[in-house]
Design a protein around this motif. Structure first.
Motif, PDB file in Angstrom:
ATOM      1  N   MET A 171       0.827  -1.216   0.000  1.00 56.60           N
ATOM      2  CA  MET A 171       0.000   0.000   0.000  1.00 56.60           C
ATOM      3  C   MET A 171       0.856   1.258   0.000  1.00 56.60           C
ATOM      4  O   MET A 171       0.523   2.259  -0.662  1.00 56.60           O
ATOM      5  N   VAL A 172       1.961   1.230   0.735  1.00 53.92           N
ATOM      6  CA  VAL A 172       2.884   2.376   0.708  1.00 53.92           C
ATOM      7  C   VAL A 172       3.445   2.555  -0.698  1.00 53.92           C
ATOM      8  O   VAL A 172       3.561   3.685  -1.205  1.00 53.92           O
ATOM      9  N   GLY A 173       3.790   1.414  -1.343  1.00 46.82           N
ATOM     10  CA  GLY A 173       4.292   1.497  -2.719  1.00 46.82           C
ATOM     11  C   GLY A 173       3.269   2.104  -3.659  1.00 46.82           C
ATOM     12  O   GLY A 173       3.610   2.906  -4.545  1.00 46.82           O
ATOM     13  N   MET A 174       1.994   1.750  -3.472  1.00 46.90           N
ATOM     14  CA  MET A 174       0.952   2.329  -4.329  1.00 46.90           C
ATOM     15  C   MET A 174       0.804   3.826  -4.073  1.00 46.90           C
ATOM     16  O   MET A 174       0.581   4.596  -5.030  1.00 46.90           O
ATOM     17  N   LEU A 175       0.916   4.230  -2.804  1.00 46.67           N
ATOM     18  CA  LEU A 175       0.844   5.660  -2.515  1.00 46.67           C
ATOM     19  C   LEU A 175       2.000   6.412  -3.148  1.00 46.67           C
ATOM     20  O   LEU A 175       1.835   7.546  -3.636  1.00 46.67           O
ATOM     21  N   VAL A 176       3.192   5.807  -3.169  1.00 40.53           N
ATOM     22  CA  VAL A 176       4.345   6.439  -3.826  1.00 40.53           C
ATOM     23  C   VAL A 176       4.065   6.635  -5.315  1.00 40.53           C
ATOM     24  O   VAL A 176       4.339   7.695  -5.888  1.00 40.53           O
TER      25      VAL A 176
ATOM     26  N   GLY B  89       1.104   6.868  -6.696  1.00 38.94           N
ATOM     27  CA  GLY B  89       0.063   7.885  -6.840  1.00 38.94           C
ATOM     28  C   GLY B  89       0.603   9.288  -6.667  1.00 38.94           C
ATOM     29  O   GLY B  89       0.221  10.213  -7.412  1.00 38.94           O
ATOM     30  N   LEU B  90       1.479   9.476  -5.680  1.00 40.28           N
ATOM     31  CA  LEU B  90       2.065  10.805  -5.479  1.00 40.28           C
ATOM     32  C   LEU B  90       2.937  11.205  -6.656  1.00 40.28           C
ATOM     33  O   LEU B  90       2.920  12.354  -7.107  1.00 40.28           O
ATOM     34  N   ASP B  91       3.733  10.244  -7.151  1.00 45.95           N
ATOM     35  CA  ASP B  91       4.639  10.571  -8.246  1.00 45.95           C
ATOM     36  C   ASP B  91       3.869  10.916  -9.516  1.00 45.95           C
ATOM     37  O   ASP B  91       4.266  11.790 -10.288  1.00 45.95           O
ATOM     38  N   ALA B  92       2.756  10.229  -9.748  1.00 47.94           N
ATOM     39  CA  ALA B  92       1.982  10.453 -10.979  1.00 47.94           C
ATOM     40  C   ALA B  92       0.833  11.429 -10.764  1.00 47.94           C
ATOM     41  O   ALA B  92       0.041  11.638 -11.682  1.00 47.94           O
ATOM     42  N   HIS B  93       0.745  12.021  -9.542  1.00 49.41           N
ATOM     43  CA  HIS B  93      -0.331  12.970  -9.229  1.00 49.41           C
ATOM     44  C   HIS B  93      -1.716  12.339  -9.463  1.00 49.41           C
ATOM     45  O   HIS B  93      -2.600  12.958 -10.069  1.00 49.41           O
ATOM     46  N   LEU B  94      -1.871  11.115  -8.978  1.00 46.80           N
ATOM     47  CA  LEU B  94      -3.131  10.403  -9.183  1.00 46.80           C
ATOM     48  C   LEU B  94      -3.984  10.329  -7.920  1.00 46.80           C
ATOM     49  O   LEU B  94      -5.111   9.795  -7.980  1.00 46.80           O
ATOM     50  N   LEU B  95      -3.460  10.822  -6.797  1.00 48.92           N
ATOM     51  CA  LEU B  95      -4.225  10.746  -5.560  1.00 48.92           C
ATOM     52  C   LEU B  95      -5.532  11.519  -5.711  1.00 48.92           C
ATOM     53  O   LEU B  95      -5.543  12.666  -6.179  1.00 48.92           O
ATOM     54  N   GLY B  96      -6.632  10.900  -5.330  1.00 46.36           N
ATOM     55  CA  GLY B  96      -7.932  11.544  -5.422  1.00 46.36           C
ATOM     56  C   GLY B  96      -8.687  11.206  -6.683  1.00 46.36           C
ATOM     57  O   GLY B  96      -9.890  11.501  -6.779  1.00 46.36           O
ATOM     58  N   THR B  97      -8.025  10.620  -7.667  1.00 47.68           N
ATOM     59  CA  THR B  97      -8.734  10.222  -8.880  1.00 47.68           C
ATOM     60  C   THR B  97      -9.514   8.933  -8.637  1.00 47.68           C
ATOM     61  O   THR B  97      -9.128   8.104  -7.817  1.00 47.68           O
TER      62      THR B  97
ATOM     63  N   ASP C  79      -9.980   6.310 -10.531  1.00 48.80           N
ATOM     64  CA  ASP C  79      -9.316   5.077 -10.937  1.00 48.80           C
ATOM     65  C   ASP C  79      -8.284   4.642  -9.897  1.00 48.80           C
ATOM     66  O   ASP C  79      -8.224   3.475  -9.512  1.00 48.80           O
ATOM     67  N   PHE C  80      -7.473   5.596  -9.437  1.00 50.12           N
ATOM     68  CA  PHE C  80      -6.447   5.265  -8.450  1.00 50.12           C
ATOM     69  C   PHE C  80      -7.087   4.853  -7.121  1.00 50.12           C
ATOM     70  O   PHE C  80      -6.646   3.879  -6.491  1.00 50.12           O
ATOM     71  N   ASP C  81      -8.094   5.608  -6.693  1.00 53.92           N
ATOM     72  CA  ASP C  81      -8.735   5.280  -5.410  1.00 53.92           C
ATOM     73  C   ASP C  81      -9.361   3.888  -5.438  1.00 53.92           C
ATOM     74  O   ASP C  81      -9.304   3.143  -4.451  1.00 53.92           O
ATOM     75  N   SER C  82      -9.962   3.514  -6.568  1.00 55.80           N
ATOM     76  CA  SER C  82     -10.576   2.187  -6.653  1.00 55.80           C
ATOM     77  C   SER C  82      -9.506   1.091  -6.576  1.00 55.80           C
ATOM     78  O   SER C  82      -9.709   0.047  -5.946  1.00 55.80           O
ATOM     79  N   GLN C  83      -8.350   1.325  -7.210  1.00 60.84           N
ATOM     80  CA  GLN C  83      -7.266   0.342  -7.131  1.00 60.84           C
ATOM     81  C   GLN C  83      -6.705   0.248  -5.711  1.00 60.84           C
ATOM     82  O   GLN C  83      -6.392  -0.849  -5.230  1.00 60.84           O
ATOM     83  N   PHE C  84      -6.613   1.365  -5.038  1.00 60.17           N
ATOM     84  CA  PHE C  84      -6.089   1.360  -3.669  1.00 60.17           C
ATOM     85  C   PHE C  84      -7.054   0.623  -2.736  1.00 60.17           C
ATOM     86  O   PHE C  84      -6.625  -0.164  -1.877  1.00 60.17           O
ATOM     87  N   VAL C  85      -8.361   0.895  -2.901  1.00 60.37           N
ATOM     88  CA  VAL C  85      -9.357   0.200  -2.062  1.00 60.37           C
ATOM     89  C   VAL C  85      -9.327  -1.303  -2.345  1.00 60.37           C
ATOM     90  O   VAL C  85      -9.430  -2.126  -1.418  1.00 60.37           O
TER      91      VAL C  85
END
Length: 381
Positions: free
Chosen positions: A72-77, A79-87, A89-95
């Protein structure tokens, strides 16, 4: 050697798990690095879900949870690098990663708990076996002894078969028996008979008196109020033997049990009873008379006692195990070597799994004695 073997058995799975742990960690690192280098085009954050799922197949609950947290930390990295947090698609993959991580961690915990319960069951089974069916020593007076017990139920180490040996002032008394039925009831009945035998074997003057006492004990147990419905429906086949220290003889009272085998000079012969008595527990219904048969037992002879789980064992084609024929080729072995060959051969015959409990005792006399006339028999009505 015993401590070394235990350490080796415990350390090998742990070393294997440590080596396998490199796989999910390497997977997480590779996925994160590839997505970060992909210049804002993450290619596989959803693949991180494989890491905790893979870890749960070989690691503990704690390690599985730790790998899930790292994923999960890797996924957050990513998301932050690609500015995907809050989107979306990204949120569904994280959940999805979070849900799968929780599921596999819980599964791993339940699997560990089941393993602990099975280990506890086996520990209790081993303790029960030691308490009820005590292992026979290698030497009992002048006798060399070896024994074997194979339980039909895979998670059990004891069933309805039984054996025991008691030293008397003049020799050794043995019992081998088989309780009708299986499960806890059979174990209870076996424990009852073994307790009665150990308590009375050195007190009763002769085998007929001992057989009558054991029959009375079994009948008395079946007549208990809580067990009234079982009266007449349960019995125990048994063979009682008296082996004097100073005489080349065996005295046998057979209560419906398969006859012992005498191995002598590359030949195996069954010691059939002249007048077998009914199984223990049926004496009051049939007015049993216990007849003693006497046979010669020289120092080079081997005596093989067994239950019907051996001779009724079938191969995949339904052929019974030929104990007498096989035993004839092992007449020159020691008791322990004979038991080893018999165990290996029996399990090979049935394909590794018995359908009924099997117990075997091998006995050999070590004293050189002067031959004595045999053939004396007597009854006890």
């Amino acid at each position: 050697m015993g401590l070394l073997q235990r350490f080796t058995q415990r350390s090998r799975p742990r070393q294997a798990g440590d080596a396998l742990l490199v796989l999910p960690l390497a997977l997480i690192v590779v996925i994160v690095m590839v997505d970060v280098v992909a210049l804002g085009l993450p290619l596989g954050p959803s693949l991180l879900i494989v890491a905790p799922a893979l870890t749960a197949s070989f690691a503990s609950t704690f390690v599985t949870g730790a790998i899930a947290a790292i994923a999960m930390v890797g996924m957050l990295v990513i998301g932050l690098d690609a500015h995907l947090l809050g989107t979306m698609d990204f949120d569904s993959q994280f959940v999805a990663l979070l849900v799968v991580s929780v599921i596999v961690t819980v599964f791993c915990y339940l699997n560990e708990r089941r393993a602990r319960e099975l280990a506890l069951v086996r520990m209790v089974s081993e303790a029960t076996q030691r308490a009820v069916l005590r292992p026979l020593p290698r030497r009992i007076g002048p006798l060399r002894v070896a024994s074997m017990y194979l339980a039909a139920q895979s998670q059990s180490m004891i069933g309805g078969d039984l054996y025991a040996a008691i030293r008397t002032a003049t020799g050794t008394r043995l019992i081998i028996g088989d309780v009708m039925g299986k499960g806890l009831t059979a174990i209870s009945d076996a424990a009852l008979l073994l307790g009665a035998f150990r308590e009375s074997a050195h007190r009763q003057a002769d085998l007929p008196e001992l057989a009558a006492y054991l029959d009375h004990s079994v009948c008395w147990n079946l007549a208990e109020p809580s067990e009234a419905e079982r009266a007449g429906e349960c019995f125990i086949t048994a063979a009682l033997l008296d082996i004097p220290d100073a005489l080349p003889l065996i005295h046998v009272v057979n209560c419906g049990h398969p006859p012992p085998l005498l191995l002598r000079g590359r030949h195996a012969s069954a010691l059939h009873a002249t007048r077998p008595a009914p199984p223990l527990g049926l004496g009051e219904l049939t007015a049993a008379a216990y007849h003693v048969d006497t046979f010669t037992f020289e120092p080079e002879d081997l005596l093989l006692l067994h239950t019907d789980g051996v001779i009724e064992a079938r191969d995949p084609l339904g052929v019974f195990y030929p104990l007498t024929e096989r035993a004839a080729s092992w007449t020159l072995h020691s008791p322990s070597a004979l038991i080893h060959h018999l165990r290996t051969d029996l399990l090979a015959h049935v394909g590794g799994h018995l359908t009924d409990d099997a117990a075997v005792i091998a006995v050999q006399h070590t004293l050189r004695r002067t031959p004595t006339a045999v053939g004396t028999t007597h009854d006890n009505a």
